[in-house]
Scaffold this motif. Structure first.
Motif, PDB file in Angstrom:
ATOM      1  N   SER A  31      10.350  50.379 -69.501  1.00 32.82           N
ATOM      2  CA  SER A  31       9.134  51.191 -69.405  1.00 32.82           C
ATOM      3  C   SER A  31       7.965  50.343 -68.935  1.00 32.82           C
ATOM      4  CB  SER A  31       8.798  51.824 -70.759  1.00 32.82           C
ATOM      5  OG  SER A  31       8.314  50.844 -71.641  1.00 32.82           O
ATOM      6  N   ALA A  32       7.024  50.987 -68.313  1.00 27.71           N
ATOM      7  CA  ALA A  32       5.799  50.310 -67.877  1.00 27.71           C
ATOM      8  C   ALA A  32       4.712  51.370 -67.734  1.00 27.71           C
ATOM      9  CB  ALA A  32       6.012  49.628 -66.527  1.00 27.71           C
ATOM     10  N   PRO A  33       3.498  51.038 -68.110  1.00 25.87           N
ATOM     11  CA  PRO A  33       2.423  52.016 -67.934  1.00 25.87           C
ATOM     12  C   PRO A  33       1.977  52.088 -66.470  1.00 25.87           C
ATOM     13  CG  PRO A  33       1.547  49.975 -68.854  1.00 25.87           C
ATOM     14  CD  PRO A  33       3.039  49.770 -68.694  1.00 25.87           C
ATOM     15  N   ALA A  34       1.322  53.163 -66.115  1.00 21.85           N
ATOM     16  CA  ALA A  34       0.729  53.278 -64.779  1.00 21.85           C
ATOM     17  C   ALA A  34      -0.496  52.376 -64.728  1.00 21.85           C
ATOM     18  CB  ALA A  34       0.305  54.722 -64.529  1.00 21.85           C
ATOM     19  N   SER A  35      -0.910  52.008 -63.541  1.00 18.03           N
ATOM     20  CA  SER A  35      -2.173  51.276 -63.487  1.00 18.03           C
ATOM     21  C   SER A  35      -2.996  51.740 -62.290  1.00 18.03           C
ATOM     22  CB  SER A  35      -1.932  49.772 -63.440  1.00 18.03           C
ATOM     23  OG  SER A  35      -1.124  49.434 -62.352  1.00 18.03           O
ATOM     24  N   VAL A  36      -4.279  51.773 -62.494  1.00 16.83           N
ATOM     25  CA  VAL A  36      -5.191  52.092 -61.389  1.00 16.83           C
ATOM     26  C   VAL A  36      -6.264  51.025 -61.327  1.00 16.83           C
ATOM     27  CG1 VAL A  36      -5.056  54.581 -60.990  1.00 16.83           C
ATOM     28  CG2 VAL A  36      -6.307  53.722 -62.959  1.00 16.83           C
ATOM     29  N   VAL A  37      -6.751  50.800 -60.132  1.00 11.55           N
ATOM     30  CA  VAL A  37      -7.789  49.796 -59.937  1.00 11.55           C
ATOM     31  C   VAL A  37      -9.120  50.522 -59.807  1.00 11.55           C
ATOM     32  CG1 VAL A  37      -8.539  47.914 -58.436  1.00 11.55           C
ATOM     33  CG2 VAL A  37      -6.115  48.432 -58.653  1.00 11.55           C
ATOM     34  N   ASP A  38     -10.136  49.961 -60.421  1.00 12.60           N
ATOM     35  CA  ASP A  38     -11.474  50.509 -60.301  1.00 12.60           C
ATOM     36  C   ASP A  38     -11.987  50.193 -58.889  1.00 12.60           C
ATOM     37  OD1 ASP A  38     -14.092  51.162 -60.391  1.00 12.60           O
ATOM     38  OD2 ASP A  38     -14.656  49.718 -61.942  1.00 12.60           O
TER      39      ASP A  38
ATOM     40  N   CYS B 247       0.515  40.567 -52.894  1.00 14.58           N
ATOM     41  CA  CYS B 247       0.819  40.799 -51.481  1.00 14.58           C
ATOM     42  C   CYS B 247       2.272  41.276 -51.409  1.00 14.58           C
ATOM     43  CB  CYS B 247       0.598  39.492 -50.715  1.00 14.58           C
ATOM     44  SG  CYS B 247       0.133  39.741 -49.005  1.00 14.58           S
ATOM     45  N   ASP B 248       2.502  42.554 -51.666  1.00 17.77           N
ATOM     46  CA  ASP B 248       3.871  43.085 -51.766  1.00 17.77           C
ATOM     47  C   ASP B 248       3.859  44.597 -51.563  1.00 17.77           C
ATOM     48  OD1 ASP B 248       6.594  43.111 -52.235  1.00 17.77           O
ATOM     49  OD2 ASP B 248       6.441  43.055 -54.409  1.00 17.77           O
ATOM     50  N   THR B 249       2.861  45.098 -50.837  1.00 16.01           N
ATOM     51  CA  THR B 249       2.790  46.551 -50.626  1.00 16.01           C
ATOM     52  C   THR B 249       2.659  46.822 -49.132  1.00 16.01           C
ATOM     53  OG1 THR B 249       0.412  46.425 -51.031  1.00 16.01           O
ATOM     54  CG2 THR B 249       1.784  47.119 -52.875  1.00 16.01           C
ATOM     55  N   GLU B 250       2.450  48.089 -48.787  1.00 14.59           N
ATOM     56  CA  GLU B 250       2.397  48.401 -47.368  1.00 14.59           C
ATOM     57  C   GLU B 250       1.090  49.075 -46.976  1.00 14.59           C
ATOM     58  OE1 GLU B 250       4.947  52.546 -47.378  1.00 14.59           O
ATOM     59  OE2 GLU B 250       6.016  50.645 -47.294  1.00 14.59           O
ATOM     60  N   MET B 251       0.912  49.195 -45.662  1.00 11.72           N
ATOM     61  CA  MET B 251      -0.242  49.902 -45.127  1.00 11.72           C
ATOM     62  C   MET B 251       0.171  51.366 -44.929  1.00 11.72           C
ATOM     63  SD  MET B 251      -1.673  46.938 -42.587  1.00 11.72           S
ATOM     64  CE  MET B 251      -1.274  47.788 -41.126  1.00 11.72           C
ATOM     65  N   PHE B 252      -0.814  52.264 -44.961  1.00 14.73           N
ATOM     66  CA  PHE B 252      -0.470  53.689 -44.837  1.00 14.73           C
ATOM     67  C   PHE B 252       0.125  54.000 -43.467  1.00 14.73           C
ATOM     68  CE2 PHE B 252      -1.098  58.190 -44.185  1.00 14.73           C
ATOM     69  CZ  PHE B 252      -0.600  58.694 -45.380  1.00 14.73           C
ATOM     70  N   ALA B 253      -0.378  53.358 -42.434  1.00 18.99           N
ATOM     71  CA  ALA B 253       0.144  53.533 -41.075  1.00 18.99           C
ATOM     72  C   ALA B 253      -0.176  52.277 -40.279  1.00 18.99           C
ATOM     73  CB  ALA B 253      -0.499  54.761 -40.410  1.00 18.99           C
ATOM     74  N   ALA B 254       0.523  52.095 -39.177  1.00 16.34           N
ATOM     75  CA  ALA B 254       0.305  50.900 -38.360  1.00 16.34           C
ATOM     76  C   ALA B 254      -1.160  50.806 -37.954  1.00 16.34           C
ATOM     77  CB  ALA B 254       1.195  50.951 -37.122  1.00 16.34           C
ATOM     78  N   GLY B 255      -1.737  49.643 -38.053  1.00 17.49           N
ATOM     79  CA  GLY B 255      -3.112  49.433 -37.620  1.00 17.49           C
ATOM     80  C   GLY B 255      -4.174  49.924 -38.584  1.00 17.49           C
ATOM     81  N   LEU B 256      -3.747  50.551 -39.674  1.00 21.23           N
ATOM     82  CA  LEU B 256      -4.708  51.128 -40.620  1.00 21.23           C
ATOM     83  C   LEU B 256      -4.760  50.261 -41.882  1.00 21.23           C
ATOM     84  CD1 LEU B 256      -6.532  53.620 -40.903  1.00 21.23           C
ATOM     85  CD2 LEU B 256      -4.627  54.811 -41.991  1.00 21.23           C
ATOM     86  N   PRO B 257      -5.801  49.409 -42.006  1.00 19.33           N
ATOM     87  CA  PRO B 257      -5.857  48.519 -43.171  1.00 19.33           C
ATOM     88  C   PRO B 257      -5.925  49.334 -44.459  1.00 19.33           C
ATOM     89  CG  PRO B 257      -7.967  48.555 -42.010  1.00 19.33           C
ATOM     90  CD  PRO B 257      -6.990  49.300 -41.155  1.00 19.33           C
ATOM     91  N   THR B 258      -5.153  48.900 -45.449  1.00 20.33           N
ATOM     92  CA  THR B 258      -4.951  49.726 -46.628  1.00 20.33           C
ATOM     93  C   THR B 258      -4.996  48.890 -47.898  1.00 20.33           C
ATOM     94  OG1 THR B 258      -3.410  51.057 -45.298  1.00 20.33           O
ATOM     95  CG2 THR B 258      -3.338  51.373 -47.688  1.00 20.33           C
ATOM     96  N   LEU B 259      -5.640  49.420 -48.912  1.00 20.43           N
ATOM     97  CA  LEU B 259      -5.514  48.839 -50.252  1.00 20.43           C
ATOM     98  C   LEU B 259      -4.823  49.861 -51.133  1.00 20.43           C
ATOM     99  CD1 LEU B 259      -9.026  47.226 -50.861  1.00 20.43           C
ATOM    100  CD2 LEU B 259      -6.872  46.032 -50.376  1.00 20.43           C
ATOM    101  N   THR B 260      -3.895  49.401 -51.930  1.00 21.71           N
ATOM    102  CA  THR B 260      -3.228  50.297 -52.871  1.00 21.71           C
ATOM    103  C   THR B 260      -4.003  50.240 -54.179  1.00 21.71           C
ATOM    104  OG1 THR B 260      -1.122  49.966 -51.796  1.00 21.71           O
ATOM    105  CG2 THR B 260      -1.049  50.759 -54.043  1.00 21.71           C
ATOM    106  N   THR B 261      -4.451  51.396 -54.636  1.00 22.33           N
ATOM    107  CA  THR B 261      -5.359  51.399 -55.780  1.00 22.33           C
ATOM    108  C   THR B 261      -4.731  51.982 -57.043  1.00 22.33           C
ATOM    109  OG1 THR B 261      -6.223  53.536 -55.134  1.00 22.33           O
ATOM    110  CG2 THR B 261      -7.384  51.599 -54.305  1.00 22.33           C
ATOM    111  N   GLY B 262      -3.491  52.405 -56.955  1.00 21.57           N
ATOM    112  CA  GLY B 262      -2.863  52.932 -58.162  1.00 21.57           C
ATOM    113  C   GLY B 262      -1.356  52.846 -58.059  1.00 21.57           C
ATOM    114  N   LEU B 263      -0.733  52.587 -59.190  1.00 28.32           N
ATOM    115  CA  LEU B 263       0.727  52.522 -59.249  1.00 28.32           C
ATOM    116  C   LEU B 263       1.167  53.423 -60.383  1.00 28.32           C
ATOM    117  CD1 LEU B 263       0.872  48.651 -59.245  1.00 28.32           C
ATOM    118  CD2 LEU B 263       1.696  50.085 -57.387  1.00 28.32           C
ATOM    119  N   ARG B 264       2.288  54.120 -60.182  1.00 34.15           N
ATOM    120  CA  ARG B 264       2.786  54.918 -61.300  1.00 34.15           C
ATOM    121  C   ARG B 264       3.547  54.030 -62.276  1.00 34.15           C
ATOM    122  NH1 ARG B 264       5.009  60.633 -58.859  1.00 34.15           N
ATOM    123  NH2 ARG B 264       6.299  59.280 -57.561  1.00 34.15           N
ATOM    124  N   GLY B 265       3.589  54.476 -63.507  1.00 38.53           N
ATOM    125  CA  GLY B 265       4.373  53.774 -64.524  1.00 38.53           C
ATOM    126  C   GLY B 265       5.760  54.369 -64.607  1.00 38.53           C
TER     127      GLY B 265
END
Ligand SMILES: [Zn+2]
Length: 452
Positions: free
Chosen positions: A361-368, A176-194
């Protein structure tokens, strides 16, 4: 006042107390505040009904606050992650209200850490507390891991996760440390860059030289840095390091399609967020692709030569430059480091020596996105916000998500309730209070759905 309202009012007052602790991890003089914030977090877990709690310290690092409730045999175990440390508040004179005296203006709560990340930690804690109050138990098992070095790149959590995977065994992590794309728009973050971050140190003559006496014969390390940098990145935005793009995996067509339908206005982004006359970047890719799904090469600082006012006719003998690349799936940090070193060696002009030193360094990660942990998260968010959840990626890195995947073998669900204009790391950080309450409701709903 209804029971729900009373709960909300109390949650807000307690959050303000949490926010008044200046737990700045980057400044050693705040070490006692770090301890206070860790104690506050542990006490909050206890009050929420989490029975096994403790603080774990690694080396001289800040305490990790751990708490577990495992009274739901046969049900999934969720690891809930957040951080209690905050960024330094400066520049202080740009704050409209003091950074560590939370102030409510309209629907927003202003103060350092409101959104990043104490407000979001509070969502996790209070969701569990509320479920416990209502049912006397939780629908799933939970383990909390709240760290105190996220903002200062500390390694305590990395070490702990790598050393003691059994203690953290779980089915999935909720970050629980990310943001929503816009106000009122529920968002899941599915990928992070490394990330690969390092410094190129360049050495030329034995010592600094006079440009009148030696200019024309002696090598210049700052020119060498300029040559190396332009050999690594083309002015059109493409990275020129050979084989740099070799493993880059493009997002699925469905994901790209979904991004195209996000409410994104390129001009507004350029004017309000970037504030430059033009955007730059790789040709042939949309802005969202460029910041979420393409790797980058950036220069962060050059050290060397004469930088005072006035003139000094020196040919510097030593200089260095900090660089980084953001990585995407399936680029491998070790391999990228090797490619960077080869490219620097090939571009290094005669008469100087250039060496790359890796800093992190850190690898990127994506969620299935087909994982049930994601689909149930969508279901919970859809229900609470009354809108369909969107997927976005994050151009930044949350290295711990990679460690959870590597050492615990589980996916991270990045369910965040910040907003793009929350001023993270900047003056006047805020948290939109309706998101605090909807966040609590969403996490409650999510845990309930997971327990069915
Ligand atoms: Zn954060």
């Amino acid at each position: 006042m209804s029971q729900d309202e009373r709960f909300q009012t109390e949650a807000l007052e307690q959050l303000k107390e949490f926010l008044r602790i200046p737990s700045i991890s980057a400044l050693p003089e705040h070490k006692p505040d770090i301890q206070r914030a860790a104690d506050f977090t542990e006490a909050a877990l206890k009050r929420a009904g989490i029975t096994e709690t403790c603080q774990i310290t690694r080396g001289g690092g800040n305490p990790l606050v751990y708490g577990a409730w495992t009274g739901a045999p046969g049900k999934p175990t969720m690891l809930l992650y957040g951080h209690y440390d905050v960024q330094p508040p400066d520049p202080l004179d740009e704050w409209k209200s003091p950074p560590f005296e939370p102030e409510q203006r309209g629907d927003d709560l202003f103060g350092r850490g409101t959104s990043d990340d104490k407000g979001q930690v509070w969502i996790l804690v209070k969701a569990v507390e509320r479920l416990m109050q209502l049912n006397g138990s939780l629908p799933v098992n939970v383990k909390f891991l709240i760290e105190g070095e996220e903002e200062s790149g500390g390694e305590s959590i990395e070490t702990y996760v790598a050393e003691r995977p059994a203690e953290l065994a779980c089915d999935a992590v909720v970050i629980c440390d990310t943001e929503m794309f816009a106000a009122g728009l529920p968002t899941l973050t599915t990928g992070l860059r490394g990330l690969v971050y390092g410094e190129i140190a360049v050495e030329g003559a034995r010592q600094d030289l006079h440009s009148g006496s030696y200019g024309g014969a002696a090598p210049n390390v700052l020119m060498a840095i300029a040559e190396i940098l332009t050999a690594l990145k083309h002015r059109d935005g493409r990275v020129l390091i050979p084989r740099f793009y070799e493993r880059v995996k493009a997002p699925a067509e469905a994901e790209l399609e979904a991004w195209r339908s996000l409410p994104f206005d390129e001009n507004e982004y350029r004017e309000k967020e970037v504030g430059s006359p033009k955007l730059t970047g790789e040709p042939g890719y949309s802005v969202l692709e460029r910041v979420w799904a393409r790797p980058t090469f950036e220069v962060h600082g050059i050290r060397g030569g004469f930088v005072g006012d006035g003139a000094k006719t020196v040919i510097p003998a030593r200089a260095s430059v900090k660089i980084s690349t953001r990585l995407v799936p399936d680029q491998r940090p070790d391999e990228i480091v090797a490619l960077i070193k080869e490219a620097i060696a090939a571009a290094c002009p005669k008469g100087v020596k250039a060496e790359f030193k890796l800093l992190s360094s850190a690898p990127a990660s994506v969620v299935d996105v087909s994982s049930p942990f994601i689909s149930k998260a969508c279901e919970a968010l859809d229900a609470v916000f009354g809108r369909k959840t969107v997927f976005m990626r994050c151009g930044g890195s949350i290295p711990i998500a990679g460690s959870f995947r590597e050492h615990l073998g589980v996916p991270s669900v990045l369910m965040g309730f910040g907003l793009p204009d929350d001023n993270l790391h900047s003056p006047n950080e805020k948290f939109h209070l309706p998101n605090l309450y909807r966040g609590i409701e969403s996490v409650m709903k999510y845990l309930e759905l997971l327990g069915r």
